[in-house]
Design a protein around this motif. Structure first.
Motif, PDB file in Angstrom:
ATOM      1  N   UNK A   1       0.570  -1.550   0.226  1.00 55.34           N
ATOM      2  CA  UNK A   1      -0.246   0.002   0.268  1.00 55.34           C
ATOM      3  C   UNK A   1       0.994   1.492  -0.043  1.00 55.34           C
ATOM      4  N   UNK A   2       2.196   1.713   0.646  1.00 53.97           N
ATOM      5  CA  UNK A   2       2.914   2.268   1.153  1.00 53.97           C
ATOM      6  C   UNK A   2       3.902   2.451   0.356  1.00 53.97           C
ATOM      7  N   UNK A   3       4.445   1.490   0.512  1.00 54.83           N
ATOM      8  CA  UNK A   3       6.200   1.422  -0.389  1.00 54.83           C
ATOM      9  C   UNK A   3       7.294   1.308   0.675  1.00 54.83           C
ATOM     10  N   UNK A   4       5.907   1.344   2.189  1.00 49.86           N
ATOM     11  CA  UNK A   4       7.611   0.968   2.953  1.00 49.86           C
ATOM     12  C   UNK A   4       8.011  -0.346   3.310  1.00 49.86           C
ATOM     13  N   UNK A   5       9.749  -0.400   3.549  1.00 54.51           N
ATOM     14  CA  UNK A   5      10.427  -2.073   3.609  1.00 54.51           C
ATOM     15  C   UNK A   5      10.419  -1.415   5.168  1.00 54.51           C
TER      16      UNK A   5
ATOM     17  N   UNK B   1      17.081  -4.002   5.084  1.00 54.76           N
ATOM     18  CA  UNK B   1      15.476  -4.432   5.435  1.00 54.76           C
ATOM     19  C   UNK B   1      16.001  -5.933   6.259  1.00 54.76           C
ATOM     20  N   UNK B   2      14.956  -5.671   7.091  1.00 53.62           N
ATOM     21  CA  UNK B   2      14.628  -7.233   7.938  1.00 53.62           C
ATOM     22  C   UNK B   2      14.767  -8.459   6.548  1.00 53.62           C
ATOM     23  N   UNK B   3      15.608  -8.952   7.533  1.00 54.12           N
ATOM     24  CA  UNK B   3      14.834 -10.714   6.317  1.00 54.12           C
ATOM     25  C   UNK B   3      14.182 -11.497   7.285  1.00 54.12           C
ATOM     26  N   UNK B   4      12.568 -12.539   6.181  1.00 56.34           N
ATOM     27  CA  UNK B   4      12.271 -12.697   7.577  1.00 56.34           C
ATOM     28  C   UNK B   4      12.333 -14.122   7.108  1.00 56.34           C
ATOM     29  N   UNK B   5      12.832 -14.942   8.533  1.00 56.68           N
ATOM     30  CA  UNK B   5      12.918 -16.323   8.854  1.00 56.68           C
ATOM     31  C   UNK B   5      12.170 -17.234   8.800  1.00 56.68           C
TER      32      UNK B   5
END
Ligand code: ADP
Ligand code: ZN
Ligand code: ZN
Length: 642
Positions: A359-363, A372-376
């Motif tokens: 929606x807003x483009x936030x990373x 950027x935080x990495x999803x585990x």
């Protein structure tokens, strides 16, 4: 009259004590002796760097307490050179040759037992290329040394040349050092040296316990061990009369130490060889442009007993199905059907390298590091720079939308997709999360070696040293990760990674290589696909000549970090003003790390020592103000990453 005094550098990190002290000689201590000396009210270890007839005026020397160890004198010269060239202190550099015995860590089985996976015998005869390479090496061994680049594809017989060169040194009563990037990733190399030289081999690397290291150093000092195999610190091994220094996989950036003293073991190897009159041999299938340009080249040519695998580039702009495109699935399916092994490289850990709000483009970023935080897979978001972890939010922290999209793929997601789409293929994941300990790494590699229909998947670790038979496919999931790094070596690193990985395929039977990329026309991808190393290096050298990058000029990097961006920039502006005669870029901001703002200057120069020395003086002069502002500074000579 024999000298009565010794000049001793105490092994301390305090810069205030980074000066020589004079002591009265006892026990006949010589240059290179590690001694215990009184200093102020305490006792310190120190190294004798020189014997002198007279003490400096006004100094009343006290005697040395005792001699703890005796090192080859040439190591003293080497350490002092390191201190000077890399802008460190003599005390810190001398510690490299006389490492302190730290507290004992947990028990491990002896090094030899843990490694060594091989029983490869000496070949009945050398190839004509190997003989042609050894000829100038042995000549140099007999005539005061030299420096060579040993260039040959993976499997072309480079290791055999190191073995022969070491044997030639031993025959002449000399010793040898063999540097490898990471012992845990190259157990076969160690195994081959042990098989060839038996007990004459010692192993030195940071994974040893203190007891193990003491034993190995004792065997070296006693002259029992004559060939030292190890990671970068082995370049300081206490061998006497070194005849040969081999640097395997010379392109590997891990030869550079990223803490003070920031030495590069490849440069130190050249210096040690020069001091000892020894031969330095740098080997690689993908040499550095620096070595290609400067060293006498010995070419081994192609792979023994086989040709290089065919490479197919998969254009991700046209193929759907990332991370497993249709062509890749087809290749993997064939292995699932007919047997064999696959190696898959994906240089990112975790499930997804970023979460992004549609929606807003936030990373979602690390609060301390601007990355950027990495999803585990356990549902956490982790920072790969500082280790910060948080649970994944249900909604975007900026706008509240629940449309959070995962961008890209990491090794954990790849593992999951493999299990889903190719259930009969055994996935074995290798990355910093699974291989925190060397034992876990060795176990994973053993498991892969012993399993048919297995896929080894992981970060760049999978592209390094190890040799496995039966690898039918090597694939790069995403060649673009390495290309996007903002460093003038990005192309070089990408090319090396792709070519090294390709070298893992089909060592004993015809293999295939597949490169997935959004940039199939980029130079590193195109030339790696054609195995055209000379063309890549020639082009790279042209580009670097125009831009004044190494090997044409040296770089000196000056990095300052602090709690606020303003003072960081001001400190660097001052240094920059003081370096007016030089070609200086910056200050350029870097991403924050652990909450600290960082920026750097990069100087291009023909005189790295002078620039590093000047920068050191400027920073020392500003030290009180910098301390008050909480700033820290690093001067890095010949940095390997920017
Ligand atoms: P590299 O270090 O370039 O990868 P190696 O020295 O490991 O190459 O050689 C590749 C393979 O070929 C190894 O299995 C090695 O035992 C074998 N080999 C090396 N030299 C010879 C030779 N002269 N004759 C037969 N086999 C050889
Ligand atoms: Zn949002
Ligand atoms: Zn962080």
């Amino acid at each position: 009259m024999a000298p009565r005094y010794a000049t001793v550098y105490p092994l301390v990190t305090t810069r205030a004590l980074a000066r020589p002290f004079t002591y009265e000689l006892t026990d006949g201590a010589a240059k290179g002796a590690v001694v215990s000396v009184p200093l102020g009210r305490s006792r310190r270890r120190g190294v004798v760097v020189e014997l002198v007839d007279e003490a400096p005026a006004g100094v009343e020397p006290v005697p040395i307490d005792s001699v703890l160890d005796e090192l080859p004198p040439v190591l003293v010269d080497l350490a002092l050179w390191v201190a000077d060239y890399y802008g460190s202190t003599p005390g810190r550099a001398l510690e490299l040759i006389a490492p302190v015995k730290r507290k004992r860590r947990k028990e491990q089985s002896p090094p030899g037992e843990r490694q060594a996976l091989t029983d490869e015998a000496e070949p009945p005869e050398l190839t004509s290329e190997q003989r042609a390479a050894l000829e100038p090496i042995t000549t140099a061994l007999d005539t005061g040394g030299g420096h060579f680049l040993l260039y040959g594809e993976t499997g072309s017989g480079k290791t055999e040349v190191y073995l022969q060169a070491c044997a030639a040194a031993l025959e002449r009563g000399k010793t040898a050092i063999v540097l490898v990037p990471e012992i845990a990733l190259t157990p076969q190399t160690l195994g081959r040296f042990q098989a060839r030289f038996g007990d004459a081999v010692a192993l030195l690397h940071s994974g040893l316990t203190d007891a193990e290291r003491r034993d190995e150093r004792q065997r070296i000092a006693a002259g029992q061990a004559k060939v030292v195999v190890g990671a970068r610190s082995a370049v300081f091994a206490p061998l006497r009369d070194v005849g040969v220094v081999c640097v395997d996989e010379e392109h590997d950036p891990s030869y550079k130490q990223e803490s003070d003293p920031r030495y590069d073991a490849r440069t130190v190897a050249a210096k040690r060889a020069a001091l000892e009159g020894a031969v330095a041999i740098y080997g690689s299938a993908t040499p550095r442009p620096e070595s290609w340009d400067k060293l006498q080249r010995l070419e081994l040519g192609g792979r023994l007993g086989g040709s290089l695998p065919g490479v197919r580039v998969v254009d991700l702009r046209r193929e759907a199905g990332y991370p497993l495109s249709a062509p890749l699935l087809k290749e993997l399916g064939a292995i699932e059907e007919q047997g064999g092994k696959a190696i898959l490289l994906l240089n990112r850990r975790g499930v997804a390298p970023a979460l992004h709000c549609r929606a807003c483009g936030t990373t979602l970023r690390c609060p301390h590091c601007d990355v950027a935080l990495v999803l585990h897979s356990d549902g956490s978001l982790r920072c790969h720079h500082c280790g910060h972890a948080e649970t994944t939010p249900e909604a975007c922290p900026t706008c509240g939308s629940v449309e959070l999209a995962r961008i890209g793929a990491g090794t954990q997601r790849l593992e999951r997709e493999l299990a889903k789409k190719l259930p009969r293929l055994v996935p074995i994941r290798l990355d910093a999360d699974t291989a925190r300990k060397p034992e876990a790494l060795a176990a994973a590699l053993r498991r892969f070696a012993g399993t048919d229909r297995a896929a080894l998947l992981g970060t760049q670790m999978v592209a390094k040293g190890h040799h496995f038979s039966g690898v039918a496919l090597a694939a790069v999931i995403d060649a673009d990760t390495a290309l996007g790094v903002p460093d003038f070596r990005a192309d070089e690193r990408t090319f090396q990674l792709l070519t090294q990985l390709a070298g893992r395929s089909g060592r004993d039977a015809p293999g295939r290589v597949l490169i997935q990329t959004f940039q199939p026309d980029s130079r590193p991808v195109e030339l790696a696909a054609r195995h055209d190393v000379p063309r890549f290096l020639t082009g790279e050298l042209e580009r670097r000549r125009e831009l004044g990058y190494p090997p044409f000029r040296h770089l000196v990097r000056i990095l300052v970090s602090g709690p606020e961006p303003g003072p960081v920039n001001r400190a660097l502006e001052e240094v920059r003003a003081g370096l007016q005669r030089d070609d200086v870029l910056g200050p350029a901001p870097l991403f924050r790390l652990r909450g600290r703002h960082r920026a750097q200057l990069v100087a291009k120069t023909d005189e790295p020592r002078r620039v590093a020395g000047r920068a050191g003086q400027l920073l020392a002069a500003a030290a009180p103000a910098m301390r008050k502002a909480g700033l820290t500074a690093v001067v890095d000579v010949d940095p390997q990453s920017l």
